[in-house]
Scaffold this motif. Sequence first.
Motif, PDB file in Angstrom:
ATOM      1  N   VAL A 260       0.825  -1.205   0.000  1.00  0.00           N
ATOM      2  CA  VAL A 260       0.000   0.000   0.000  1.00  0.00           C
ATOM      3  C   VAL A 260       0.863   1.262   0.000  1.00  0.00           C
ATOM      4  N   ILE A 261       1.841   1.316   0.901  1.00  0.00           N
ATOM      5  CA  ILE A 261       2.624   2.549   1.010  1.00  0.00           C
ATOM      6  C   ILE A 261       3.521   2.750  -0.205  1.00  0.00           C
ATOM      7  N   PHE A 262       4.017   1.660  -0.809  1.00  0.00           N
ATOM      8  CA  PHE A 262       4.870   1.837  -1.980  1.00  0.00           C
ATOM      9  C   PHE A 262       4.049   2.218  -3.214  1.00  0.00           C
ATOM     10  N   THR A 263       2.796   1.778  -3.267  1.00  0.00           N
ATOM     11  CA  THR A 263       1.914   2.242  -4.338  1.00  0.00           C
ATOM     12  C   THR A 263       1.664   3.741  -4.212  1.00  0.00           C
ATOM     13  N   LEU A 264       1.369   4.181  -2.985  1.00  0.00           N
ATOM     14  CA  LEU A 264       1.157   5.614  -2.749  1.00  0.00           C
ATOM     15  C   LEU A 264       2.431   6.405  -3.005  1.00  0.00           C
ATOM     16  N   TRP A 265       3.569   5.833  -2.609  1.00  0.00           N
ATOM     17  CA  TRP A 265       4.844   6.512  -2.849  1.00  0.00           C
ATOM     18  C   TRP A 265       5.089   6.690  -4.351  1.00  0.00           C
ATOM     19  N   TYR A 266       4.814   5.664  -5.125  1.00  0.00           N
ATOM     20  CA  TYR A 266       5.008   5.740  -6.575  1.00  0.00           C
ATOM     21  C   TYR A 266       4.104   6.805  -7.185  1.00  0.00           C
ATOM     22  N   LEU A 267       2.842   6.825  -6.749  1.00  0.00           N
ATOM     23  CA  LEU A 267       1.908   7.808  -7.281  1.00  0.00           C
ATOM     24  C   LEU A 267       2.345   9.226  -6.922  1.00  0.00           C
ATOM     25  N   ALA A 268       2.781   9.415  -5.659  1.00  0.00           N
ATOM     26  CA  ALA A 268       3.186  10.746  -5.212  1.00  0.00           C
ATOM     27  C   ALA A 268       4.494  11.195  -5.846  1.00  0.00           C
ATOM     28  N   PHE A 270       5.810  10.036  -8.933  1.00  0.00           N
ATOM     29  CA  PHE A 270       5.934  10.002 -10.386  1.00  0.00           C
ATOM     30  C   PHE A 270       4.644  10.310 -11.153  1.00  0.00           C
ATOM     31  N   ARG A 271       3.483  10.142 -10.535  1.00  0.00           N
ATOM     32  CA  ARG A 271       2.248  10.255 -11.287  1.00  0.00           C
ATOM     33  C   ARG A 271       1.465  11.545 -11.044  1.00  0.00           C
ATOM     34  N   LEU A 272       1.796  12.265  -9.995  1.00  0.00           N
ATOM     35  CA  LEU A 272       1.090  13.515  -9.722  1.00  0.00           C
ATOM     36  C   LEU A 272       1.547  14.611 -10.690  1.00  0.00           C
ATOM     37  N   PRO A 273       0.746  15.672 -10.835  1.00  0.00           N
ATOM     38  CA  PRO A 273       1.203  16.825 -11.629  1.00  0.00           C
ATOM     39  C   PRO A 273       2.509  17.363 -11.051  1.00  0.00           C
ATOM     40  N   PRO A 274       3.357  17.977 -11.872  1.00  0.00           N
ATOM     41  CA  PRO A 274       4.684  18.425 -11.424  1.00  0.00           C
ATOM     42  C   PRO A 274       4.663  19.281 -10.164  1.00  0.00           C
ATOM     43  N   GLU A 275       3.657  20.138 -10.012  1.00  0.00           N
ATOM     44  CA  GLU A 275       3.656  21.036  -8.854  1.00  0.00           C
ATOM     45  C   GLU A 275       3.321  20.313  -7.545  1.00  0.00           C
ATOM     46  N   TYR A 276       2.828  19.061  -7.642  1.00  0.00           N
ATOM     47  CA  TYR A 276       2.462  18.332  -6.427  1.00  0.00           C
ATOM     48  C   TYR A 276       3.356  17.120  -6.158  1.00  0.00           C
ATOM     49  N   LYS A 277       4.250  16.811  -7.063  1.00  0.00           N
ATOM     50  CA  LYS A 277       5.124  15.654  -6.875  1.00  0.00           C
ATOM     51  C   LYS A 277       6.073  15.856  -5.694  1.00  0.00           C
ATOM     52  N   LEU A 278       6.496  14.741  -5.115  1.00  0.00           N
ATOM     53  CA  LEU A 278       7.514  14.801  -4.068  1.00  0.00           C
ATOM     54  C   LEU A 278       8.826  15.284  -4.668  1.00  0.00           C
ATOM     55  N   GLY A 279       9.564  16.107  -3.918  1.00  0.00           N
ATOM     56  CA  GLY A 279      10.860  16.580  -4.381  1.00  0.00           C
ATOM     57  C   GLY A 279      11.840  15.427  -4.552  1.00  0.00           C
ATOM     58  N   LEU A 280      12.847  15.622  -5.392  1.00  0.00           N
ATOM     59  CA  LEU A 280      13.785  14.553  -5.719  1.00  0.00           C
ATOM     60  C   LEU A 280      14.463  13.983  -4.472  1.00  0.00           C
ATOM     61  N   TYR A 282      13.535  14.443  -1.236  1.00  0.00           N
ATOM     62  CA  TYR A 282      12.560  13.996  -0.239  1.00  0.00           C
ATOM     63  C   TYR A 282      11.956  12.646  -0.610  1.00  0.00           C
ATOM     64  N   ARG A 283      11.715  12.427  -1.915  1.00  0.00           N
ATOM     65  CA  ARG A 283      11.082  11.172  -2.305  1.00  0.00           C
ATOM     66  C   ARG A 283      11.952   9.965  -1.966  1.00  0.00           C
ATOM     67  N   TRP A 284      13.295  10.128  -2.090  1.00  0.00           N
ATOM     68  CA  TRP A 284      14.170   8.990  -1.812  1.00  0.00           C
ATOM     69  C   TRP A 284      14.421   8.819  -0.323  1.00  0.00           C
ATOM     70  N   ILE A 285      14.331   9.904   0.423  1.00  0.00           N
ATOM     71  CA  ILE A 285      14.386   9.773   1.891  1.00  0.00           C
ATOM     72  C   ILE A 285      13.174   8.988   2.379  1.00  0.00           C
TER      73      ILE A 285
END
Length: 307
Positions: A260-268, A270-280, A282-285
């Motif tokens: 569940v959390i890795f699906t949400l992580w992937y969506l947040a 890579f799949r969200l619009p650019p202005e809402y995506k996780l920062g480069l 922060y996403r790997w942290i």
Amino acid sequence: PVWASNSAVSLTLLSVAATGSYAVAEAAGLAMGICQVAFFLTMFMAAPKLDIMADGLVRFPLDQPEFVKLVTANIGAVIMPWMLAYQQSAICNKGVGQDRRRHLQLARIDTGLGSLLTQGVMAAMLVTVAASSKQLGSVGTVHDLVVIFTSVLGNEFRAKMLLTFAIVGACMVAAIVQTLCAAWTFEQAMGRATATLPPESDESAGWLERVVQNVRARPLFYVAYTVACAGAFTFTLVMDNAVDLSIWTEFCNGVLMPPVIFTLWYLAAFRLPPEYKLGLCYRWIVFVVFLVCSLFCVGSIFDSLRG
């Protein structure tokens, strides 16, 4: 008797849901759960030894299956798959204003502060009990908690009052969250989005008329909510001791958490619009944190089987 307390809880939950307002549910949860903040005070009153606390922060007896199971259950209690669904639906039911980016940022801050507060309450409770339970050896019943908090507060009546309001409040908050989540999930699965606020009721109408309007507007939600309350009511009547089942439920939550959390992580990420995506960065942290928790939870299965 159990049937009487269950009836009172069920009627309270149905009354909150009948208002059709998430703001009411949120206010009820905050009011009922506020007594748990007192555990921060009891933590200091218990006078824990700082050297023992420091040792516990760096020492992990991973060779003990019960310790591994406890840690996994705590992780499962923090990152529950259904709780993630609840938080998403709750934000949608609150509604997002025209300044979407600002509102989402406030929602993140709200979620972050809530997470820190709930973990602080859990830690305060554990420290209070651990620092005051030497005379008992082990803690297995509510009576043991009464003995511990009596020694901390110096009065049995105060201990019973604190535990009663804190435990009942915590249970009511959990009941509100779980029943709402079940109903929202069912409603969404049946194709009825909850991302919009319920239609405004006629202010001149009576309370019963507004309830009828809410039920007509969202029949799937209220059917699912009533079934969830009825199921919980029946289960608690036929189950003698649900403590062990609760622990194993948290354990299963921890084990089932990774997909569940890795699906949400992937969506947040890579799949969200650019202005809402996780920062480069922060996403790997976040990825590393999720990975450590997930590996620990999955690995705990083998430790439990070995134990």
